[in-house]
Design a protein around this motif. Structure first.
Motif, PDB file in Angstrom:
ATOM      1  N   ALA A 225      12.245  -4.987  -0.525  1.00 18.49           N
ATOM      2  CA  ALA A 225      13.095  -3.963   0.074  1.00 18.49           C
ATOM      3  C   ALA A 225      12.521  -2.567  -0.127  1.00 18.49           C
ATOM      4  O   ALA A 225      12.628  -1.707   0.757  1.00 18.49           O
ATOM      5  CB  ALA A 225      14.503  -4.048  -0.511  1.00 18.49           C
ATOM      6  N   LEU A 226      11.913  -2.329  -1.277  1.00 19.48           N
ATOM      7  CA  LEU A 226      11.314  -1.016  -1.529  1.00 19.48           C
ATOM      8  C   LEU A 226      10.100  -0.786  -0.641  1.00 19.48           C
ATOM      9  O   LEU A 226       9.878   0.328  -0.146  1.00 19.48           O
ATOM     10  CB  LEU A 226      10.930  -0.890  -3.003  1.00 19.48           C
ATOM     11  CG  LEU A 226      12.110  -0.785  -3.979  1.00 19.48           C
ATOM     12  CD1 LEU A 226      11.629  -0.855  -5.419  1.00 19.48           C
ATOM     13  CD2 LEU A 226      12.906   0.496  -3.738  1.00 19.48           C
ATOM     14  N   LEU A 227       9.301  -1.813  -0.438  1.00 18.39           N
ATOM     15  CA  LEU A 227       8.184  -1.702   0.497  1.00 18.39           C
ATOM     16  C   LEU A 227       8.697  -1.407   1.904  1.00 18.39           C
ATOM     17  O   LEU A 227       8.149  -0.544   2.617  1.00 18.39           O
ATOM     18  CB  LEU A 227       7.356  -2.984   0.496  1.00 18.39           C
ATOM     19  CG  LEU A 227       6.556  -3.294  -0.777  1.00 18.39           C
ATOM     20  CD1 LEU A 227       6.043  -4.740  -0.734  1.00 18.39           C
ATOM     21  CD2 LEU A 227       5.391  -2.331  -0.936  1.00 18.39           C
ATOM     22  N   ASP A 228       9.728  -2.109   2.301  1.00 17.36           N
ATOM     23  CA  ASP A 228      10.294  -1.943   3.636  1.00 17.36           C
ATOM     24  C   ASP A 228      10.880  -0.547   3.807  1.00 17.36           C
ATOM     25  O   ASP A 228      10.669   0.121   4.839  1.00 17.36           O
ATOM     26  CB  ASP A 228      11.371  -3.010   3.852  1.00 17.36           C
ATOM     27  CG  ASP A 228      11.810  -3.115   5.306  1.00 17.36           C
ATOM     28  OD1 ASP A 228      11.208  -2.454   6.182  1.00 17.36           O
ATOM     29  OD2 ASP A 228      12.763  -3.870   5.578  1.00 17.36           O
ATOM     30  N   ARG A 229      11.606  -0.090   2.797  1.00 13.92           N
ATOM     31  CA  ARG A 229      12.241   1.227   2.899  1.00 13.92           C
ATOM     32  C   ARG A 229      11.195   2.340   3.013  1.00 13.92           C
ATOM     33  O   ARG A 229      11.350   3.270   3.819  1.00 13.92           O
ATOM     34  CB  ARG A 229      13.155   1.458   1.691  1.00 13.92           C
ATOM     35  CG  ARG A 229      13.927   2.749   1.777  1.00 13.92           C
ATOM     36  CD  ARG A 229      15.186   2.734   0.936  1.00 13.92           C
ATOM     37  NE  ARG A 229      14.917   2.807  -0.492  1.00 13.92           N
ATOM     38  CZ  ARG A 229      15.879   2.817  -1.421  1.00 13.92           C
ATOM     39  NH1 ARG A 229      17.156   2.723  -1.053  1.00 13.92           N
ATOM     40  NH2 ARG A 229      15.580   2.892  -2.700  1.00 13.92           N
ATOM     41  N   THR A 230      10.132   2.261   2.225  1.00 13.76           N
ATOM     42  CA  THR A 230       9.079   3.270   2.319  1.00 13.76           C
ATOM     43  C   THR A 230       8.420   3.221   3.687  1.00 13.76           C
ATOM     44  O   THR A 230       8.141   4.259   4.299  1.00 13.76           O
ATOM     45  CB  THR A 230       8.037   3.050   1.212  1.00 13.76           C
ATOM     46  OG1 THR A 230       8.647   3.302  -0.051  1.00 13.76           O
ATOM     47  CG2 THR A 230       6.845   3.986   1.389  1.00 13.76           C
ATOM     48  N   ARG A 231       8.167   2.027   4.178  1.00 10.16           N
ATOM     49  CA  ARG A 231       7.532   1.890   5.491  1.00 10.16           C
ATOM     50  C   ARG A 231       8.363   2.541   6.587  1.00 10.16           C
ATOM     51  O   ARG A 231       7.851   3.310   7.412  1.00 10.16           O
ATOM     52  CB  ARG A 231       7.316   0.409   5.801  1.00 10.16           C
ATOM     53  CG  ARG A 231       6.605   0.131   7.127  1.00 10.16           C
ATOM     54  CD  ARG A 231       6.454  -1.371   7.334  1.00 10.16           C
ATOM     55  NE  ARG A 231       5.715  -1.659   8.550  1.00 10.16           N
ATOM     56  CZ  ARG A 231       6.263  -1.701   9.761  1.00 10.16           C
ATOM     57  NH1 ARG A 231       7.558  -1.443   9.906  1.00 10.16           N
ATOM     58  NH2 ARG A 231       5.526  -1.969  10.830  1.00 10.16           N
ATOM     59  N   ARG A 232       9.648   2.244   6.593  1.00 12.74           N
ATOM     60  CA  ARG A 232      10.525   2.817   7.615  1.00 12.74           C
ATOM     61  C   ARG A 232      10.592   4.339   7.488  1.00 12.74           C
ATOM     62  O   ARG A 232      10.619   5.061   8.496  1.00 12.74           O
ATOM     63  CB  ARG A 232      11.926   2.212   7.509  1.00 12.74           C
ATOM     64  CG  ARG A 232      11.975   0.730   7.842  1.00 12.74           C
ATOM     65  CD  ARG A 232      13.375   0.152   7.636  1.00 12.74           C
ATOM     66  NE  ARG A 232      13.389  -1.290   7.809  1.00 12.74           N
ATOM     67  CZ  ARG A 232      13.510  -1.906   8.988  1.00 12.74           C
ATOM     68  NH1 ARG A 232      13.628  -1.179  10.093  1.00 12.74           N
ATOM     69  NH2 ARG A 232      13.519  -3.230   9.052  1.00 12.74           N
ATOM     70  N   SER A 233      10.616   4.845   6.266  1.00  8.41           N
ATOM     71  CA  SER A 233      10.694   6.294   6.051  1.00  8.41           C
ATOM     72  C   SER A 233       9.435   6.994   6.531  1.00  8.41           C
ATOM     73  O   SER A 233       9.498   8.074   7.142  1.00  8.41           O
ATOM     74  CB  SER A 233      10.928   6.577   4.562  1.00  8.41           C
ATOM     75  OG  SER A 233      12.160   6.025   4.120  1.00  8.41           O
ATOM     76  N   VAL A 234       8.265   6.411   6.253  1.00  8.10           N
ATOM     77  CA  VAL A 234       7.017   7.029   6.680  1.00  8.10           C
ATOM     78  C   VAL A 234       6.888   6.984   8.201  1.00  8.10           C
ATOM     79  O   VAL A 234       6.384   7.926   8.828  1.00  8.10           O
ATOM     80  CB  VAL A 234       5.819   6.353   5.996  1.00  8.10           C
ATOM     81  CG1 VAL A 234       4.497   6.853   6.571  1.00  8.10           C
ATOM     82  CG2 VAL A 234       5.858   6.624   4.495  1.00  8.10           C
ATOM     83  N   ILE A 235       7.354   5.911   8.838  1.00  8.79           N
ATOM     84  CA  ILE A 235       7.356   5.860  10.302  1.00  8.79           C
ATOM     85  C   ILE A 235       8.166   7.022  10.869  1.00  8.79           C
ATOM     86  O   ILE A 235       7.753   7.679  11.841  1.00  8.79           O
ATOM     87  CB  ILE A 235       7.920   4.510  10.791  1.00  8.79           C
ATOM     88  CG1 ILE A 235       6.889   3.400  10.591  1.00  8.79           C
ATOM     89  CG2 ILE A 235       8.325   4.591  12.269  1.00  8.79           C
ATOM     90  CD1 ILE A 235       7.399   2.013  10.935  1.00  8.79           C
ATOM     91  N   GLU A 236       9.302   7.315  10.258  1.00 10.45           N
ATOM     92  CA  GLU A 236      10.117   8.423  10.743  1.00 10.45           C
ATOM     93  C   GLU A 236       9.385   9.752  10.591  1.00 10.45           C
ATOM     94  O   GLU A 236       9.460  10.616  11.479  1.00 10.45           O
ATOM     95  CB  GLU A 236      11.457   8.461   9.991  1.00 10.45           C
ATOM     96  CG  GLU A 236      12.394   7.320  10.346  1.00 10.45           C
ATOM     97  CD  GLU A 236      12.696   7.262  11.837  1.00 10.45           C
ATOM     98  OE1 GLU A 236      12.987   8.336  12.418  1.00 10.45           O
ATOM     99  OE2 GLU A 236      12.630   6.167  12.418  1.00 10.45           O
TER     100      GLU A 236
END
Length: 632
Positions: A225-236
């Protein structure tokens, strides 16, 4: 818009974990990293780790992906170059290596040793705790293992392939003894390696503590989940700040390779395609004979690129490998950023510094405002020899230059790029080594003028109390840290050796084994950093304060900022307004990037080569009449 065209990582999905628990685990992992730091720096012996904290911890998941850290995880490449399979690892194992070519540049020169500890919970493999630290010496042709004239990595020290330092909790004494035997500082080397191992043990235990509290399955889910959350945040962040359909390019230069070859070009292009950020180093110069080559790990550079966006726009985002698949990196093989084995690497720091400058400039173009100027320098300095008592000694420290200004804030004076690095206290140096630090201060007029002033470099004056030799590597001697948006460049670096008999010698930015004698003094001046924005727009009161604090001279205040001061140091408002009007009327358009008054590249190349030839001739004479060897 399609979120991503490539196959999505396995962690991109709905997660069966509540946000409160996820936040608690995230902060626990951040604290684990800091605890690993403290364990290491409080148990290490050498000043470069104990005093300066030149070390980095990392926690990875069971697939080797970094969950918390700074550099991206090298687990997969280390295991690929080792005789060990993941399924063969067991609790208490620790793999050690210092060979950059066997971890694709995750550490970038031989003094950096990396330890990898797999983490097990109830018999199941759940991740890794990693830590690396900069050792004082790992052998090679000169003290400190940073010979500025090495032509292959074999001259730079002992290379240890991935090998088990601990096997099921049992120390492999033979491996450790062999490695330390090749070091000029075996006591410090052994102590520091054991301290690094202790740091990984602390990290592994704290991960197990999280599992005790929340359960193993919850911890593993949290990693995804932490990997996913960082990924989504950087995409934004990429969507918001990097325009699509445009290509942004920048190039800058490292002075030389220590052998007279230079300047050395680093060129970067950046563009966005959907949610993917592309970074391409095509056009960067080929690898050079001398040891400034920087074996740049692609995952590490992906981390750097993402960290820039995170630090600039949302520091609450966790650094991890979650955005690895959305940042594409191209590094030409055989370039100075992807040299072929056995190219020398020991002085790669100067190219690393330029890498950050070029990356920052490309972002400045893409984002559309003056992000920051150029950094000063972070040279290594080594002094070695034999005390009058007959006891050999060797010290090493990292010195710092100015941090560039950013829009809205002046740069820091005499600071490392890495925020947690510290300076070695003069008291420590004077207690353990035969020298006196006569002066240590910010270097006046070295920060680039601007609406926001670039950070000043440092001036450090050493007086040597024993015969020995000095080695250091630095840069920005022939070139300048550029300013942005009308800001001026920082001052170049300078080193002056003053013999006890009064003879004065100006030294270049990279030297090895220069003989020094009791009573000699070295004036070590690092480069300042570039300013941002028009200097004539800077608040005159801030300029007056800089003058009072000896960061800017009265002459520079008038010349660069148009600020006229009265005898008591206060601002003469009328004279300042007139002086600024005069400067505005006579100057040309403000450059977007100001690299200083540099000659054409061909002429600069001749100057670089001539400087090295002149120095080599002088050093040859000095070595011929040297009273002592000064090198262990």
């Amino acid at each position: 818009m399609v979120l991503h065209e490539k196959p999505l990582p396995d962690f991109v999905r709905e997660h069966n974990i509540d946000q409160v628990t996820l936040d608690i685990i995230e902060n626990a992992l951040k604290n684990i990293r800091y605890e690993m730091d403290r364990v290491l720096v409080t148990t290490a012996v050498s000043p470069i780790i104990r005093e300066q904290a030149d070390e980095f911890p990392l926690i990875a998941d069971r697939k080797g992906r970094m969950i918390v850290g700074q550099f991206g995880s090298p687990v997969d490449t280390v295991l690929a170059h080792s005789p060990y399979r993941v399924e063969d690892l067991k609790d208490g194992d620790v793999i050690a290596t210092n060979d950059p070519y066997m971890m694709d540049g995750s550490t970038s020169h031989l003094p950096d040793i990396l330890l990898v500890r797999p983490i097990f919970y109830d018999g199941d493999h759940i991740g890794y705790a990693l830590q690396w630290g900069n050792l004082m010496d790992v052998g090679g042709s000169t003290a400190g293992s940073i010979p500025i004239d090495a032509r292959s990595i074999y001259e730079e020290g002992v290379r240890m392939p991935p090998v088990k330092l601990y096997d099921g909790g049992k120390l492999n004494e033979d491996v450790l003894r062999f490695f330390c035997h090749n070091s000029r500082t075996p006591r410090e080397t052994r102590a520091d390696i054991m301290a690094i191992a202790a740091g990984t043990a602390a990290g592994a235990q704290r991960v197990k503590d999280i599992c005790d509290r929340f359960g193993k399955d919850t911890y593993l889910e949290a990693c995804d989940a932490l990997l996913d959350r960082t990924r989504r945040s950087v995409i934004e962040l990429i969507r918001k700040y990097i325009p699509e359909g445009q290509r942004f390019e920048f190039e800058d230069y490292t002075d030389d390779d220590g052998l007279g070859n230079g300047p050395i070009k680093l060129k970067l292009a950046m563009w966005r395609e959907g949610d993917t950020l592309n970074l391409d180093w095509t056009g960067t110069d080929a690898q050079v004979p001398g040891p400034v080559n920087f074996l740049l790990n692609k995952r590490m550079f992906q981390m750097f690129a993402g960290v820039f966006l995170i630090s600039a726009f949302d520091p609450t985002i966790l650094f991890n490998d979650g955005y690895e698949d959305i940042i594409n990196v191209t590094i030409p093989e055989g370039s100075v950023l992807q040299p072929k084995d056995p190219a020398p690497l020991s002085n790669r720091l100067v190219v690393m510094a330029r890498l950050f400058d070029v990356l920052g400039a490309v972002y400045a173009k893409a984002i559309g405002f003056q992000v920051s100027g150029s950094y000063g320098t972070s040279p290594n300095f080594v002094y070695s020899g034999v005390k009058p008592t007959g006891e050999p000694f060797q010290t090493m420290e990292i010195l710092y230059g100015g941090i560039p200004a950013i829009m809205g804030k002046d740069g820091l004076d005499g600071h490392s790029w890495w925020p947690e690095f510290l300076a070695v206290p003069a008291e420590y140096m004077e207690t353990y080594y035969p020298l006196i630090v006569e002066e240590y201060r910010a270097r006046i007029d070295s920060g680039g003028a601007g609406l926001y002033r670039g950070g000043c470099g440092i001036k450090k004056v050493y007086r040597f109390l024993a015969d020995g030799r000095i080695t250091y590597q630095d840069d920005r001697y022939h070139t300048y840290p550029y300013g942005v948006g009308g800001g001026k460049p920082g001052a170049s670096s300078k080193k002056t050796l003053i013999r006890a008999n009064g003879e004065t010698v100006e030294l270049p930015s990279k030297v090895r084994d220069v003989p020094v004698y009791a009573g000699d003094r070295l004036i070590f001046e690092t480069a300042g950093a570039g300013g941002v924005g028009d200097p004539l727009e800077r608040d005159p009161e801030l300029v007056a304060k800089d003058v009072r604090w000896n960061l800017v001279s009265r002459e520079a205040a008038r010349r660069d900022y148009g600020v006229v001061l009265k005898d008591d140091g206060s601002v003469d408002a009328a004279a300042t307004e007139a002086e600024r009007a005069k400067i505005r009327a006579t100057r040309g358009p403000l450059p977007e990037f100001d690299h200083g008054d540099l000659p054409p590249l061909e002429e600069l190349s001749r100057i670089v080569a001539a400087t090295r030839r002149t120095f080599n001739e002088w050093l040859s004479q000095e070595l011929g009449k040297a009273r002592v060897n000064g090198v262990r």
